[in-house]
Design an enzyme around this catalytic site. Structure first.
Site, PDB file in Angstrom:
ATOM      1  CG  ASP A  47      -1.935   1.167   1.144  1.00  0.00           C
ATOM      2  OD1 ASP A  47      -2.966   1.003   0.475  1.00  0.00           O
ATOM      3  OD2 ASP A  47      -1.659   2.229   1.737  1.00  0.00           O
ATOM      4  CD  GLU A  90      -1.590   6.385   2.656  1.00  0.00           C
ATOM      5  OE1 GLU A  90      -2.192   7.332   2.093  1.00  0.00           O
ATOM      6  OE2 GLU A  90      -2.160   5.339   3.013  1.00  0.00           O
ATOM      7  CG  HIS A 134      -6.776   7.044   4.655  1.00  0.00           C
ATOM      8  ND1 HIS A 134      -6.921   6.657   3.355  1.00  0.00           N
ATOM      9  CD2 HIS A 134      -8.031   7.262   5.131  1.00  0.00           C
ATOM     10  CE1 HIS A 134      -8.206   6.650   3.027  1.00  0.00           C
ATOM     11  NE2 HIS A 134      -8.904   7.004   4.089  1.00  0.00           N
ATOM     12  CG  ASP A 151      -4.418   1.906   4.780  1.00  0.00           C
ATOM     13  OD1 ASP A 151      -4.803   1.895   5.971  1.00  0.00           O
ATOM     14  OD2 ASP A 151      -4.635   2.856   4.006  1.00  0.00           O
TER      15      ASP A 151
END
Length: 577
Positions: free
Chosen positions: A30, A32, A171, A176
Site C-alpha cells: 500500500d 500513500e 490511511h 492499510d
C-alpha cells in the site's frame, strides 16, 4: 498435527500461475502519495507485508521524502506532515530496498492499478527495470466474488469490517497493507468454494472467466501450433462447433479466457468433452476444410455456412416466352441462371429489379405459340407485353426481354442497370424519393448477384489452376484448384525447389468433373475463399489449363458503381461519375 499440502507438478517447476494460493508468497503493498496521477505525484509512504500460507514472513514500512510540497488535504487525510517527511529517506534509497523485499512474490494491492502505477513510474524515473510482477487486485476480486447484498461497496474499510479484520485501514501505508492481508485471506476462503485454487485461477476469475471455461480448459492441452481446423466434440463424439485458425492451439486456448464472452460458446463448452485437431497444409486448406465439415455435420453452435445447399438462383426458363423462377438447383437445360442468393428475399428483390428494367412476363403459366391465354391485369396496366395473347412475337420477346437477361448473366448487365437508373431518375424528378430508394435497393441486389456470379464462373470454368504463395516459415504454399474446388494443398520445405512437392500434390489431387452453373463442384463460399487467396498480391499463378479471365464488358466493370450505389446517402447517383 501439521497441515500437509500436496503441490502440483507445475508448481514444482516455479510456474507462479500454477502454484496454489496456499503455497504462494504474496507481498501486499500500500502507498500513500501526494495525490494526482503517477506521472505527476510523489510517494510519501510505502508499506508492505510478505505472507505465505496465512503466515506473516516480514514487513516493510517507511516514509518517503517526495521532494515536493505536500497538499494540505493529504495531511488531513493521512496525518503525514511535511515535517515528518523532511528526515525521511528519498525514493532512490527506498525503491531498491522495496524491490528486493518484493522480489519473486506475487504482488497484491487494493485498487492495484493506482499503487502499481506509482511504483512503475518510480522505476522508470530512477532507471530500474520494471520486474513485471503478477499482480492481484483485492478490489477486483471482491467485485467478482461478493454479491451486492453482502457489502454496499468494495472499499478497503468496508471489506475489512465485513471480514472482521484484525487490522483496520487508517490511511497509513503499513496499517492499510495489514488490513489488505486480512481482506485477502477472507477473499481466498470465498474463492475456494468457487473452485478457484491457484494464482492462475484467480487471475482468470477476476477477468470474469466462467466456471465452464475454468473446468474445461484442459481440453486445450496438447493441441498443435499449426494451421488447421478444430472440432469441439460432445456426447457420442457429436461435433458441437467447428472453427479454423492459423494456430489451432492458440485459438482453442482463447475459448477459455475472459476474451470469450459469447453465451452460446459458454453453453457449448459445458457440453464439450474433447477437441479434435485437424492440421492442414496452410490457411486456405483450413478454411475450405472448415466449410466442408460445417456443411457435412451442421454443428449446433455454428451459425454460418451450415446450409450451402439452401442457396437460391433466378432461372430464366427455356421456353417460347421465358419467365423468371426462383429455384434451388442448377441443371444443364438451356436455361439462364443468375445467383447465387443467400436468401429468398434477395432473389425476389433482384427479380423485381429485372421486372422494372425488362418486359419479362411475371405470370407462371406455360404459354403456347398456338393457344391464346387471357391476359392478366399487368398487361392492362402496360407492365407486360402480353405474350399470353400473342401481342408480341416470340422473336421480339426474346430480343426485348430474354436476351438482355441472358447477356447480364454472362456479360454486360448494362441494359438492366441503365433501365433501373432511368426509373430512379424519373421518380427522383417527381420527388418520389421513397419509391426511388426501393428501385435502388433492387438495382443493388441485381448488380451484386451479377458481379458475384461472373466472378465465380471465371474460376469454375478452369479445369485446373495451380497457384503458390510464400509460406511464413519459408517454402511455398501450394494449391491445386479444379472447377473452383480445392483439389489438393501442400507446403514445400524451405530452401528447396518446390517442384518435387508440387508434383506430389498434383498426383494426389482430387479428380473434379465439370458441371452446370457457376459453382458446379463446390459451394459458392468455398470458391470465394479460393478467389480471395488467389487475389492476394503475393500469390503466384503457376499454371492454368485455359486463360483465367472475365468479360471485358462484364459485370466486374460495374463494381465501382455498385460501391457508390451501396454507400449513397440519396438515390441520385451519378451514372457517369
Amino acid at each position: 498435527m501439521p497441515d500437509y499440502h500436496q503441490e502440483t507438478l507445475d508448481a514444482l517447476f516455479d510456474d507462479p500461475r500454477a502454484a496454489t494460493l496456499f503455497a504462494t508468497t504474496f507481498v501486499v503493498v500500500d502507498l500513500e502519495t501526494t495525490g494526482g496521477a503517477p506521472d505527476g505525484g510523489g510517494i510519501t509512504e510505502i508499506g508492505a507485508v510478505k505472507v505465505r500460507g496465512g503466515e506473516i514472513l516480514g514487513e516493510f514500512g517507511t516514509l518517503v521524502n517526495p521532494e515536493e510540497r505536500l497538499p494540505a488535504f493529504i495531511t488531513v487525510l493521512t496525518g503525514i506532515t511535511e515535517m515528518m517527511l523532511l528526515e525521511a529517506p528519498k525514493l532512490d534509497t527506498v525503491l531498491p530496498a522495496f524491490l528486493e523485499f518484493a522480489a519473486g512474490a506475487v504482488w497484491v494491492a487494493h485498487n492495484a492499478p493506482y499503487d502499481v502505477g506509482f511504483l512503475k513510474a518510480a522505476c522508470a524515473k530512477l532507471g530500474y527495470p520494471w520486474p513485471k510482477p503478477i499482480v492481484l487486485d483485492t478490489a477486483a476480486i471482491a467485485r467478482r466474488a461478493m454479491i451486492a447484498d453482502e457489502v454496499p461497496n468494495h472499499k478497503l474499510s468496508t471489506l475489512a469490517r465485513h471480514f472482521k479484520a484484525a487490522h483496520q485501514p487508517i490511511h497509513r501505508a503499513l496499517d492499510d497493507a495489514r488490513a489488505t492481508v486480512d481482506v485477502l485471506h477472507g477473499l481466498f476462503a470465498r474463492l475456494g468454494s468457487l473452485k478457484v485454487h491457484t494464482v492462475g485461477d484467480t487471475l482468470e476469475f477476476v477477468k470474469a472467466v466462467s466456471p465452464a471455461q475454468r473446468r474445461k480448459r484442459h481440453l486445450a492441452d496438447g493441441l498443435p501450433d499449426k494451421p488447421g481446423v478444430y472440432v469441439f466434440r460432445g456426447h457420442k463424439d457429436r461435433p458441437l462447433y467447428i472453427g479454423t485458425s492459423s494456430s489451432i492451439a492458440t485459438r482453442v486456448r482463447s475459448y477459455f479466457t475472459a476474451a470469450e464472452k459469447r453465451a452460446r460458446i459458454d453453453e457449448m463448452l459445458n457440453a464439450a468433452q474433447r477437441v479434435e485437431a485437424i492440421p492442414c497444409a496452410h490457411s486456405l486448406e483450413a478454411e475450405v476444410r472448415e466449410l466442408r465439415l460445417i456443411a457435412a455435420h451442421k454443428p449446433p453452435y455454428n451459425r454460418r455456412s451450415k446450409f450451402p445447399e439452401r442457396v437460391l438462383w433466378l432461372k430464366l426458363t427455356a421456353e417460347a416466352y421465358p419467365r423468371l423462377s426462383v429455384v434451388r438447383d442448377l441443371h444443364d437445360d438451356g436455361a439462364a441462371y443468375l445467383g447465387p442468393f443467400s436468401s429468398r428475399r434477395g432473389a425476389e428483390l433482384a427479380a423485381a429489379g429485372i421486372y422494372d428494367a425488362l418486359p419479362i412476363r411475371q405470370c407462371t403459366h406455360k404459354l403456347s405459340l398456338r393457344t391464346i391465354t387471357p391476359a392478366c391485369a399487368l398487361a392492362e396496366l402496360g407492365r407486360c407485353p402480353a405474350p399470353c395473347e400473342h401481342r408480341v412475337s416470340a422473336a421480339d420477346y426474346e430480343v426485348a426481354a430474354a436476351a438482355p437477361f441472358r447477356t447480364a448473366t454472362v456479360g454486360d448487365p448494362g441494359p438492366v442497370v441503365r433501365g433501373l437508373m432511368a426509373r430512379i431518375e424519373t421518380l427522383s424528378a417527381a420527388e418520389r424519393f421513397e419509391d426511388a430508394a426501393v428501385i435502388r435497393s433492387r438495382l443493388v441486389a441485381f448488380l451484386r448477384a451479377a458481379i458475384r456470379m461472373q466472378r465465380l464462373a471465371s474460376l469454375t470454368a478452369l479445369p485446373e489452376l495451380i497457384a503458390a504463395r510464400p509460406a511464413a516459415a519459408g517454402g511455398w504454399e501450394l494449391a491445386v484448384v479444379r472447377h473452383g474446388r480445392l483439389a489438393a494443398a501442400g507446403v514445400s520445405p524451405p530452401r528447396v525447389h518446390p517442384q518435387a512437392t508440387l508434383d506430389v500434390v498434383i498426383a494426389t489431387a482430387e479428380t473434379v468433373q465439370p458441371g452446370p452453373g457457376p459453382t458446379p463442384r463446390a459451394s459458392p463460399e468455398e470458391t470465394e475463399r479460393i478467389l480471395a487467396w488467389l487475389e492476394r498480391p503475393e500469390t503466384r499463378l503457376v499454371k492454368a489449363d485455359i486463360g483465367w479471365s472475365s468479360p471485358a464488358t462484364g459485370a466486374g466493370r460495374w463494381r465501382p458503381f455498385l460501391a457508390r450505389a451501396e454507400a449513397a446517402a440519396t438515390v441520385r447517383i451519378d451514372l457517369d461519375g
